[in-house]
Write an enzyme that holds these catalytic residues in place. Structure first.
Site, PDB file in Angstrom:
ATOM      1  CB  SER A 120      90.358 -16.249 -12.631  1.00  0.00           C
ATOM      2  OG  SER A 120      90.019 -17.593 -12.908  1.00  0.00           O
TER       3      SER A 120
ATOM      4  CE1 TYR B   5      89.077 -16.637  -7.400  1.00  0.00           C
ATOM      5  CE2 TYR B   5      88.565 -17.651  -9.513  1.00  0.00           C
ATOM      6  CZ  TYR B   5      89.471 -17.057  -8.657  1.00  0.00           C
ATOM      7  OH  TYR B   5      90.770 -16.884  -9.058  1.00  0.00           O
TER       8      TYR B   5
HETATM    9  P1  NAP Z   1      96.885 -18.049  -2.664  1.00  0.00           P
HETATM   10  O1  NAP Z   1      98.019 -18.988  -2.705  1.00  0.00           O
HETATM   11  O2  NAP Z   1      95.650 -18.459  -1.957  1.00  0.00           O
HETATM   12  O3  NAP Z   1      97.390 -16.636  -2.119  1.00  0.00           O
HETATM   13  C1  NAP Z   1      96.441 -15.600  -1.981  1.00  0.00           C
HETATM   14  C2  NAP Z   1      97.142 -14.371  -1.476  1.00  0.00           C
HETATM   15  O4  NAP Z   1      96.136 -13.360  -1.310  1.00  0.00           O
HETATM   16  C3  NAP Z   1      97.802 -14.570  -0.116  1.00  0.00           C
HETATM   17  O5  NAP Z   1      98.956 -13.772  -0.022  1.00  0.00           O
HETATM   18  C4  NAP Z   1      96.736 -14.065   0.835  1.00  0.00           C
HETATM   19  O6  NAP Z   1      97.233 -13.614   2.080  1.00  0.00           O
HETATM   20  C5  NAP Z   1      96.229 -12.885   0.024  1.00  0.00           C
HETATM   21  N1  NAP Z   1      94.956 -12.401   0.545  1.00  0.00           N
HETATM   22  C6  NAP Z   1      93.775 -13.048   0.675  1.00  0.00           C
HETATM   23  N2  NAP Z   1      92.876 -12.242   1.253  1.00  0.00           N
HETATM   24  C7  NAP Z   1      93.504 -11.056   1.476  1.00  0.00           C
HETATM   25  C8  NAP Z   1      93.117  -9.835   2.047  1.00  0.00           C
HETATM   26  N3  NAP Z   1      91.894  -9.641   2.557  1.00  0.00           N
HETATM   27  N4  NAP Z   1      94.022  -8.817   2.097  1.00  0.00           N
HETATM   28  C9  NAP Z   1      95.270  -8.993   1.630  1.00  0.00           C
HETATM   29  N5  NAP Z   1      95.723 -10.154   1.116  1.00  0.00           N
HETATM   30  C10 NAP Z   1      94.827 -11.154   1.028  1.00  0.00           C
HETATM   31  O7  NAP Z   1      96.418 -17.689  -4.146  1.00  0.00           O
HETATM   32  P2  NAP Z   1      97.245 -17.584  -5.522  1.00  0.00           P
HETATM   33  O8  NAP Z   1      97.025 -18.836  -6.252  1.00  0.00           O
HETATM   34  O9  NAP Z   1      98.601 -17.076  -5.269  1.00  0.00           O
HETATM   35  O10 NAP Z   1      96.350 -16.477  -6.247  1.00  0.00           O
HETATM   36  C11 NAP Z   1      96.792 -15.152  -6.516  1.00  0.00           C
HETATM   37  C12 NAP Z   1      95.802 -14.530  -7.481  1.00  0.00           C
HETATM   38  O11 NAP Z   1      95.735 -15.324  -8.677  1.00  0.00           O
HETATM   39  C13 NAP Z   1      94.377 -14.461  -6.949  1.00  0.00           C
HETATM   40  O12 NAP Z   1      93.774 -13.255  -7.315  1.00  0.00           O
HETATM   41  C14 NAP Z   1      93.686 -15.620  -7.633  1.00  0.00           C
HETATM   42  O13 NAP Z   1      92.304 -15.428  -7.752  1.00  0.00           O
HETATM   43  C15 NAP Z   1      94.397 -15.638  -8.973  1.00  0.00           C
HETATM   44  N6  NAP Z   1      94.334 -16.917  -9.682  1.00  0.00           N
HETATM   45  C16 NAP Z   1      94.962 -18.016  -9.193  1.00  0.00           C
HETATM   46  C17 NAP Z   1      94.897 -19.205  -9.905  1.00  0.00           C
HETATM   47  C18 NAP Z   1      95.594 -20.462  -9.435  1.00  0.00           C
HETATM   48  O14 NAP Z   1      95.504 -21.498 -10.118  1.00  0.00           O
HETATM   49  N7  NAP Z   1      96.317 -20.456  -8.322  1.00  0.00           N
HETATM   50  C19 NAP Z   1      94.169 -19.280 -11.103  1.00  0.00           C
HETATM   51  C20 NAP Z   1      93.531 -18.140 -11.573  1.00  0.00           C
HETATM   52  C21 NAP Z   1      93.628 -16.948 -10.852  1.00  0.00           C
HETATM   53  P3  NAP Z   1      97.201 -14.550   3.419  1.00  0.00           P
HETATM   54  O15 NAP Z   1      98.468 -15.359   3.386  1.00  0.00           O
HETATM   55  O16 NAP Z   1      97.160 -13.560   4.534  1.00  0.00           O
HETATM   56  O17 NAP Z   1      95.974 -15.407   3.343  1.00  0.00           O
END
Ligand code: NAP
Length: 231
Positions: A140, A155
């Site tokens: 991120s 984070y």
């Molecule tokens: P999200 O919608 O919250 O999805 C998170 C995913 O991670 C879900 O599949 C969740 O599974 C899984 N997860 C969480 N804890 C876990 C664990 N202990 N073991 C296995 N899976 C786990 O988030 P996202 O926005 O798709 O984010 C994906 C990545 O992008 C993350 O690393 C996040 O930090 C990064 N990111 C996102 C943004 C943004 O704007 N969205 C910006 C910068 C970086 P469950 O369904 O079981 O909870």
């Protein structure tokens, strides 16, 4: 599970991870959709298989060392060759470093840093032995010192640690195994919220690009939209 070279995406059941799974599968790759909730993962994998895509589910709680080791053993038993690892799973607990529950601090490091490293330790030596590997750490901009280490609580600190791992691992691994970090931008997911400007599919593009880098591609760098950004 599959015996041909495959792509493993953690947190593949929803959000950016699911878009990454779908992108690799549509480009013809065999994909392991890793999810801590196997039923949630299998529901998406089955939907994609119905479209003739090669997607299987792997149960994997990235925050639990025993689960990571169990998944690695499952891969071994199935003779699976993971040639691309996308460390996508992440959590963003609320609070500040000073007042957030300690359990959330530990969980942040377990899911965002230690799980990815444990997976790399399990999979990268085999990639090196086979002479090919691509590792993508979904980080991120909040983990960037250059962008001010933002975000709530632990984070940004954990994403900075993931970035640091990326640099060190690139130094330790042979050139045939490339490891890079990426920022997906602000994305409409459960984590990013409905007001975010980007789609998961847009975010998945850089992960796909880094996971399919050619032999002379970069390693140990940080990208957004396929362009290098500052740590
Ligand atoms: P999200 O919608 O919250 O999805 C998170 C995913 O991670 C879900 O599949 C969740 O599974 C899984 N997860 C969480 N804890 C876990 C664990 N202990 N073991 C296995 N899976 C786990 O988030 P996202 O926005 O798709 O984010 C994906 C990545 O992008 C993350 O690393 C996040 O930090 C990064 N990111 C996102 C943004 C943004 O704007 N969205 C910006 C910068 C970086 P469950 O369904 O079981 O909870």
């Amino acid at each position: 599970m599959t015996a041909k070279p495959c792509v493993l995406v953690t947190g593949g059941n929803r959000g950016i991870g699911l878009a990454i799974v779908e992108r690799f599968a549509r480009e013809g790759h065999s994909v392991l959709l890793a999810a801590r909730d196997e039923a949630a993962g299998e529901a998406e994998a089955a939907r994609l298989r119905d479209q003739s895509l090669d997607v299987r589910t792997l149960r994997l709680d990235v925050g639990c060392a025993a689960s990571v080791d169990g998944a690695l053993a499952d891969l071994d038993r199935a003779g699976a060759e993971v040639s691309v690892l996308v460390n996508n799973a992440g959590i963003l607990p609320d609070g500040t470093l000073l007042d957030m529950p300690w359990a959330d601090v530990e969980a942040s490091f377990a899911v965002n840093v230690l799980g990815p490293l444990r997976l790399v330790r399990g999979l990268a030596p085999r990639m090196a032995a086979r002479g090919y590997g691509r590792i993508v750490n979904v980080s991120s901009g909040w983990g960037s010192f250059a962008e001010g280490l933002g975000g709530p609580g632990a984070y940004g600190v954990t994403k900075a640690a993931l970035n640091a791992l990326t640099v060190r691992l690139a130094n330790e691994l042979p050139g045939s195994v490339k490891v890079n970090a990426m920022c997906p931008g602000w994305v409409r997911t459960r984590m990013g919220g409905s007001g975010a400007p980007r789609t998961p599919e847009e975010a998945a593009d850089t992960a796909y690009w880094l996971g399919t880098l050619p032999a002379d591609g970069p390693s140990g760098q940080f990208f957004r939209d396929r362009r290098a950004i500052a740590w």
